[in-house]
Design a protein around this motif. Structure first.
Motif, mmCIF file in Angstrom:
data_model
loop_
_atom_site.group_PDB
_atom_site.id
_atom_site.type_symbol
_atom_site.label_atom_id
_atom_site.label_comp_id
_atom_site.label_asym_id
_atom_site.label_seq_id
_atom_site.Cartn_x
_atom_site.Cartn_y
_atom_site.Cartn_z
ATOM 1 N N PHE A 106 41.744 35.811 46.011
ATOM 2 C CA PHE A 106 41.389 37.024 45.258
ATOM 3 C C PHE A 106 41.873 36.895 43.822
ATOM 4 C CE2 PHE A 106 45.378 39.239 44.497
ATOM 5 C CZ PHE A 106 46.237 38.592 45.379
ATOM 6 N N GLU A 108 42.026 39.385 39.821
ATOM 7 C CA GLU A 108 41.743 40.675 39.175
ATOM 8 C C GLU A 108 40.623 40.544 38.162
ATOM 9 O OE1 GLU A 108 45.356 42.302 37.621
ATOM 10 O OE2 GLU A 108 46.065 42.836 39.630
ATOM 11 N N CYS A 135 39.032 43.983 45.875
ATOM 12 C CA CYS A 135 40.102 43.860 44.899
ATOM 13 C C CYS A 135 39.621 44.482 43.593
ATOM 14 C CB CYS A 135 40.384 42.365 44.722
ATOM 15 S SG CYS A 135 41.894 42.041 43.886
#
Ligand SMILES: Cc1cc2nc3c(=O)[nH]c(=O)nc-3n(C[C@H](O)[C@H](O)[C@H](O)COP(=O)(O)O)c2cc1C
Length: 312
Positions: A106, A108, A135
């Motif tokens: 994952f 951001e 996310c």
């Protein structure tokens, strides 16, 4: 011969050939090695690591986990050791096992997803990448990647280019119509879809008159979500042509078979690992027994069989 022959549990999930259809789910099985005292990792077809990010993360403050009726809410906040430490400290030991190591990834931003995927591409011993798209995208005002078809398409396409490893995209169930995001991920280059991640929910402490979880809301998992997850698997099976990995509240062979009949080629066991650390192996053994009792020679013949128009 019926009932004597060992059933064939092997499955192919896109580019992945698995000895059996049982994997463990990200975030419920650490980096695999923590489970060495409880089960033989070789017996599992494979497992999915805790979500890996470019740099280590501490996660959210407690309370970040609470039991609910037939499940749990968590807001661990993607705590992890970071991709570099995973490659340096965990992978060499994991290579000793004959089990597929699927790295959950994952970020951001799209660039962070790409960074982790490119590093895993260079590492030895990773069988596939699973993108956790539940996310927040900090470049898009915190909108969740997996809840937005365009963002999901873009991040999938970027990761597809960043690595040669088989690419699994893990769908978020927190959408109006999961078939829309399923198609976006496939068009972006996903070879396999896994579903579902947790459902957003909360619990209120009535005596304190406050949310139980510090971060207010969390992800609901466990048996409570199974009928929702099976329905989504059913719908996605009819909407796209790539293989599926189903999960959500699986703790028995019958639970796993619901997903398989709905269209999943493999399954992941998550919250059940908190009840029994060898919960996944229990599901696998039960599955083998079920096939023998029902004279089913190969598990593969059950994949998607629930959709058959012929009377059962
Ligand atoms: C404590 C906890 C941590 C999790 N962490 C992750 C994660 O890092 N990445 C991810 O894609 N899913 C994560 N999940 C979601 C699970 O992998 C799985 O999709 C979900 O729990 C549904 O399956 P289950 O009902 O069998 O647990 C986590 C779930 C739990 C309970």
């Amino acid at each position: 011969m019926s009932g004597v022959v060992e059933p064939d549990l092997s499955v192919t999930v896109g580019p992945l050939a698995l000895e059996n259809p049982v994997l463990t789910a990200s975030g419920t099985f650490g980096y695999g090695l923590e489970f060495e005292p409880f089960l033989k990792l070789d017996e599992l077809a494979g497992f999915v690591t805790k979500g890996l990010s470019p740099r280590p993360r501490e996660g959210n403050p407690p309370p970040r986990i609470v039991e609910t009726p037939a499940g749990m809410l968590n807001t661990i906040g993607l705590q992890n050791i970071g991709v570099d430490a995973f490659i340096r400290d965990k992978l060499p030991r994991l290579r000793e096992y004959d089990t597929a190591v699927i790295a959950n990834v994952f970020g951001e931003t799209e660039a962070e997803y790409v960074e982790v995927c490119s590093k895993l591409d260079q590492a030895e011993g990773v069988a596939a990448i699973e993108l956790n798209v539940s996310c927040p995208n900090t470049e898009q005002g915190g909108m969740i990647f997996g809840n937005d078809a365009a963002a999901l398409h873009a991040v999938t396409a970027a990761c597809r280019k960043a690595s040669r490893l088989p690419l699994i995209v893990k769908l978020s169930p927190n959408v109006t119509d999961i078939r829309v995001t399923a198609r976006a991920a496939v068009e972006g280059g996903a070879e396999v879809l896994s579903l579902v991640n947790t459902f957003v929910g909360m619990q209120v402490d009535v005596e304190r008159r406050r949310p139980v979880l510090k971060k207010v809301c969390g992800g609901l998992s466990g048996p409570a979500i199974r009928p929702l997850a099976v329905w989504m698997t059913w719908q996605v099976h009819e909407a796209v042509d790539v293989p599926l990995i189903g999960m959500g509240g699986i703790s028995t062979a019958a639970d796993a078979l619901e997903f398989i009949l709905a269209g999943a080629s493999a399954v992941q066991v998550g919250t059940a690992n908190f009840v029994h650390p060898d919960g996944s192996i229990r599901v696998l053994r039960e599955l083998r027994e079920w096939l023998k009792e029902h004279d089913v020679a190969t598990l593969r013949e059950l994949i998607g069989a629930g959709h058959s128009k012929a009377p059962a």
